[in-house]
Design a protein around this motif. Sequence first.
Motif, short mmCIF file in Angstrom:
data_model
loop_
_atom_site.label_atom_id
_atom_site.label_comp_id
_atom_site.label_asym_id
_atom_site.label_seq_id
_atom_site.Cartn_x
_atom_site.Cartn_y
_atom_site.Cartn_z
N ILE A 1 0.82 -1.21 0.00
CA ILE A 1 0.00 0.00 0.00
C ILE A 1 0.85 1.26 0.00
CG2 ILE A 1 -0.22 0.29 2.51
CD1 ILE A 1 -3.25 0.88 1.94
N LEU A 2 0.37 2.28 -0.69
CA LEU A 2 1.01 3.60 -0.69
C LEU A 2 0.23 4.52 0.23
CD1 LEU A 2 1.75 4.11 -4.52
CD2 LEU A 2 3.34 3.38 -2.72
N VAL B 1 -0.60 8.32 1.16
CA VAL B 1 -0.59 9.66 0.55
C VAL B 1 -1.17 10.64 1.57
CG1 VAL B 1 -1.58 11.07 -1.28
CG2 VAL B 1 -0.81 8.75 -1.79
N SER C 1 4.83 8.99 5.12
CA SER C 1 4.03 8.89 3.90
C SER C 1 4.91 8.65 2.68
CB SER C 1 3.21 10.16 3.69
OG SER C 1 2.28 10.34 4.76
N ASP C 2 4.34 8.00 1.67
CA ASP C 2 5.06 7.76 0.42
C ASP C 2 4.95 8.95 -0.53
OD1 ASP C 2 5.82 4.89 0.86
OD2 ASP C 2 3.64 4.71 1.03
N VAL D 1 -2.68 10.17 -7.42
CA VAL D 1 -3.51 8.98 -7.23
C VAL D 1 -4.11 8.52 -8.55
CG1 VAL D 1 -5.61 8.11 -6.12
CG2 VAL D 1 -4.00 9.52 -4.82
N LEU E 1 -1.92 6.29 -10.75
CA LEU E 1 -1.57 4.96 -10.29
C LEU E 1 -2.41 3.88 -10.98
CD1 LEU E 1 -1.45 5.60 -6.43
CD2 LEU E 1 0.51 5.41 -7.96
N VAL F 1 -4.00 2.24 -2.10
CA VAL F 1 -3.54 3.54 -1.61
C VAL F 1 -4.47 4.02 -0.49
CG1 VAL F 1 -4.83 4.74 -3.43
CG2 VAL F 1 -2.97 5.93 -2.27
N ILE G 1 -5.35 7.44 1.73
CA ILE G 1 -5.18 8.88 1.55
C ILE G 1 -5.60 9.65 2.79
CG2 ILE G 1 -5.70 10.83 0.03
CD1 ILE G 1 -6.59 8.68 -2.07
N THR H 1 -8.84 1.92 -2.87
CA THR H 1 -8.65 3.32 -2.46
C THR H 1 -9.31 3.51 -1.10
OG1 THR H 1 -8.74 3.97 -4.78
CG2 THR H 1 -8.90 5.72 -3.14
#
Length: 341
Positions: free
Chosen positions: A220-221, A223, A236-237, A249, A252, A258, A260, A277
């Motif tokens: 997972i990213l 943001v 955070s990435d 976003v 991607l 992700v 957020i 998301t």
Amino acid sequence: MDKRHLQEEILSHVERLDALLVAHFYQKDEVVEIAHASGDSLELAKIAKESPHSTIVFCGVAFMGQSVKVLSPNKRVIMPKLACCSMARMIDDSYFDSNIEMIKQAGIREDDIFPITYINSSASVKAKVGRMGGVVCTSSNAQKIFDFALAQNKKIFFMPDRCLGINLANKNGLKSCIIGEASAKEILESDVLVYNGFCSVHQIFSVDDIEAYRREYKDILIVSHPECSPEVVERSDFVGSTSQIIKFVESLDKNIPVAIATESNLVNRLRRGSNNTFILSRNEIPQCPTMNETSLPDILRVLESFDSNGSDMFKSMNEVVIPNEVAKYAKIALDRMLELS
């Protein structure tokens, strides 16, 4: 009247008045759906300024409508709801003056202070900054403004968001402190002096939230918006303004999970149809109460008032009016921001 009919009625009035209807990204879906343009505060101010329309119907919070009016003094700016950002309410003229006084008492001359105010502040605070030769910034242009401020070789006084100020200082390897909490020695030793304000929505997100998502989703990213706490930003990435978050976003692959950290209305619109998301907060919905005050009936009400009663009545129905002296100096700080960004 149902949603669809309300929207149709609003658009009919807007067309008849030859007005421009704009909405901030954080507004409700039903409002964003009918806006001629949606964006962050800087984008909407630019759009309104460059628009041929002489009347701007602005769906957002009060400081945003004020900024549009300052930059476009010959246009009528109407707000369906004069909602006030909680962060913007944390600073006024007297608090500004008292912070400047605390900095001076620590041994720093006023001429050696360079003020930056986040756009989330009133026109009167922007005017205070303009009088001191300072500048406004947004989250999207904050680094450019910060670079300019550093070149002035002065102490940077950043207001009102302590998180954005500290995050900028950290990003640039500079020492910061919070006015009102720091000692005189800490103020003298710091490069960036930050006002003790914050965004109540972006304070919801925590390191615990990040760790929980990372345990559940291996790739997972994370943001986040720079109004989040330094601890969240550090882990955070990707960190960026509302517009920057949207671009990142949406670029991607939809299979990449992700989480957020920003306002829920915006997050819920991103990558529709994707099951990957997430809103970073797990225990509380990060919804801005003042951004969500504006409704379709509010918009229709002010438009009907103007259409039926004329401009004199409309002035009492949420038209943004700013004293000339305040507008003059606030415009100096805003124009300088636009030139730099």
